[in-house]
Scaffold this active site. Sequence first.
Site, short mmCIF file in Angstrom:
data_model
loop_
_atom_site.label_atom_id
_atom_site.label_comp_id
_atom_site.label_asym_id
_atom_site.label_seq_id
_atom_site.Cartn_x
_atom_site.Cartn_y
_atom_site.Cartn_z
N GLY A 3 5.54 70.40 -78.92
CA GLY A 3 4.25 69.98 -79.50
C GLY A 3 4.09 68.48 -79.42
N GLY A 4 3.67 67.90 -80.56
CA GLY A 4 3.42 66.46 -80.62
C GLY A 4 4.65 65.64 -80.30
N GLY B 197 0.25 51.20 -43.23
CA GLY B 197 -0.04 50.85 -44.62
C GLY B 197 1.23 50.71 -45.44
N ALA B 198 2.25 51.47 -45.07
CA ALA B 198 3.49 51.41 -45.84
C ALA B 198 4.16 50.04 -45.68
CB ALA B 198 4.43 52.53 -45.40
C1 HXC Z 1 8.22 73.40 -89.90
C2 HXC Z 1 9.94 74.14 -88.58
C3 HXC Z 1 9.28 73.69 -87.43
C4 HXC Z 1 8.01 73.06 -87.60
C5 HXC Z 1 11.15 74.54 -86.80
N1 HXC Z 1 11.09 74.66 -88.15
N2 HXC Z 1 10.05 73.96 -86.34
N3 HXC Z 1 9.42 73.99 -89.80
N4 HXC Z 1 7.53 72.94 -88.86
N5 HXC Z 1 7.33 72.59 -86.58
C6 HXC Z 1 12.09 75.22 -89.03
C7 HXC Z 1 12.20 76.73 -88.90
O1 HXC Z 1 11.24 77.36 -89.69
C8 HXC Z 1 13.61 76.98 -89.37
O2 HXC Z 1 13.63 76.93 -90.77
C9 HXC Z 1 14.35 75.76 -88.88
O3 HXC Z 1 13.36 74.75 -88.66
C10 HXC Z 1 15.09 76.02 -87.61
O4 HXC Z 1 14.18 76.59 -86.68
P1 HXC Z 1 14.54 77.87 -85.83
O5 HXC Z 1 13.27 78.41 -85.32
O6 HXC Z 1 15.40 78.79 -86.64
O7 HXC Z 1 15.43 77.24 -84.70
P2 HXC Z 1 15.51 77.66 -83.17
O8 HXC Z 1 15.68 79.15 -83.07
O9 HXC Z 1 16.60 76.81 -82.61
O10 HXC Z 1 14.12 77.29 -82.51
C11 HXC Z 1 13.73 75.98 -82.42
C12 HXC Z 1 12.24 75.90 -82.02
C13 HXC Z 1 11.38 76.71 -83.01
C14 HXC Z 1 12.02 76.45 -80.59
C15 HXC Z 1 11.84 74.43 -82.01
O11 HXC Z 1 11.74 76.33 -84.32
C16 HXC Z 1 9.92 76.52 -82.83
O12 HXC Z 1 9.31 77.10 -81.92
N6 HXC Z 1 9.33 75.68 -83.68
C17 HXC Z 1 7.89 75.42 -83.61
C18 HXC Z 1 7.57 74.61 -82.35
C19 HXC Z 1 6.12 74.28 -82.26
O13 HXC Z 1 5.29 75.11 -81.92
N7 HXC Z 1 5.80 73.05 -82.61
C20 HXC Z 1 4.44 72.57 -82.45
C21 HXC Z 1 3.93 72.20 -83.80
S1 HXC Z 1 2.28 71.67 -83.59
P3 HXC Z 1 14.62 77.86 -91.64
O14 HXC Z 1 14.37 77.43 -93.03
O15 HXC Z 1 14.24 79.24 -91.34
O16 HXC Z 1 15.98 77.52 -91.14
C22 HXC Z 1 2.41 70.10 -83.01
C23 HXC Z 1 1.10 69.49 -82.61
C24 HXC Z 1 1.15 68.00 -82.73
O17 HXC Z 1 3.43 69.53 -82.89
C25 HXC Z 1 0.20 67.40 -81.75
C26 HXC Z 1 0.18 65.90 -81.86
C27 HXC Z 1 -0.47 65.29 -80.63
#
Ligand code: HXC
Length: 511
Positions: free
Chosen positions: A169-170, A404-405
Amino acid sequence: MQNKIDTLLALRQQALQGGGIDRQKKRHKSGRLNARERIELLLDDGSFEEFDLFKTHRCTQFGMEQKQFPGDGVITGYGTIDGRLIYVFSQDFTVVGGSLSETHAEKICKVMDMALKNGAPIIGLNDSGGARIQEGIESLAGYAEIFQRNVMCSGVIPQLSAIMGPCAGGAVYSPALTDFTLMVREHSYMFLTGPKVVKTVTHEDVDVETLGGAEVHTTRSGVAHLAVDNERMAISALQQLLSYLPQNNMVPPPIKETDDPPARNITQLNGLIPSDSNRPYDMKHIIELITDDGIFFEIQPDYAQNIIIGFAHFNGIAVGLVANQPNHMAGVLDNNSSIKGARFVRCCDAFNIPIVTLVDVPGFMPGTVQEYGGIIRNGAKILYAYAEATVPKVTITTRKAYGGAYCVMSSKHLRGDINYAWPSAEIAVMGAKGAVELLYGKEIANDQQLMQEKETHYNETFATPYAAAQRGYIDDVILPERTRLRICKALTMLADKHDTNPPRKHGNIPL
Ligand code: HXC
């Protein structure tokens, strides 16, 4: 007082555990270091000074008020590498997945502001699931605050990013705005949206590695500059990279003492160019022979391999090296190699790093694939980058410099300071075959011998360094074995070079 000290120590101890011992152990089991260990490895022993260890998030949604982690998932502060001041942040995946909250962002912004004010590099060790979903708009605002600072720091202080885990994401745009991005193979990935969202939107089935792993970004997309096998190698690469960069854009890069004599005679160079000018050879071999101690820190080694970029030293002076690679697609300039070269040249220019260019280029790649991909716009980028660069520019043409290069690759006409050529250089508008066909098409159509004669004549007349040398476009035709010495002398002569561009808000590079 002792009570208060004990309280402080207890609070510290709690904060040092990040998301808890269990989560940290889990990270170790998966072969990863934790966020603090990474900082310890990166910085000189005992030099780290931390900020905001007790800072916590302010979110009260989704039960977050029950979950407080002092430090809020990012460790920030300053320290030294090789005695040089560095600012650093390291995201802690054990705390809410290293996700970016409002306060997490404030911590990063604080060290970025300090780095900019104090003129020192900033290094980000990224390991984050992106915007903290529980916070919503505050975390988006936090990202935008970081991006704004990335842009303000750009070209002022070196910004380095290592991707140590997920970067989703961000989280991807801040590294993309920095000067160099490193990735750890099989442990890190970067993408805008994960496989699930991809499936929903485009119906593609893809895993994380194929979507945004280190291999993908260092061979196909060009998003990252280096892929390494493990985190320790990533830290070591950051340290090495930094040794070529200055503290900021107002000072030169550090000198690296060497025992390697500038006047070292390198006789192998005399026999390195094949007698058939269409046969390839490895430009990296030349680079290793001429640089201090044969050391070359290559950037993007697996992307657009027809151009080579990286850092080296000549008699202790740090330089950015740009070279065409005859071993890959004959060293032709195409879309990707033009962009790769252009960005590197601009980076060197921003940070007062002299540019040494080794030229063996048959031209720009023709054809619909390149034209549709925007070779006119992209080729103009590398041309623009060299033309605007005011750092010392030393160019050696080893063989071909066609069309050109020729103009683009740091020619005299683009304010090249010193332009040397080897006796094997061929500096002309185009290769003999194409030229003869255009000039004598009908005459030679059925006369193989005449065509051969015309080609030989063209080669003898034009495919040499002497036409350019007669006009002063080439400052000297040099013995290949003296290349190292001539470069070292040129760089020493240019050490106090001062050149400027007209005052303006900024140029308009064809992006
Ligand atoms: C809150 C999050 C989180 C997030 C992970 N966690 N990402 N909590 N916000 N963005 C938390 C999980 O809930 C989990 O909590 C712990 O972190 C570990 O994550 P897991 O999923 O268990 O780990 P893993 O299996 O290793 O997977 C990692 C991951 C996945 C692939 C990164 O967590 C994931 O897909 N996260 C979301 C990614 C995403 O879509 N981000 C985009 C956000 S929007 P617990 O308590 O269960 O351990 C964005 C837009 C911004 O960023 C734009 C700005 C320009």
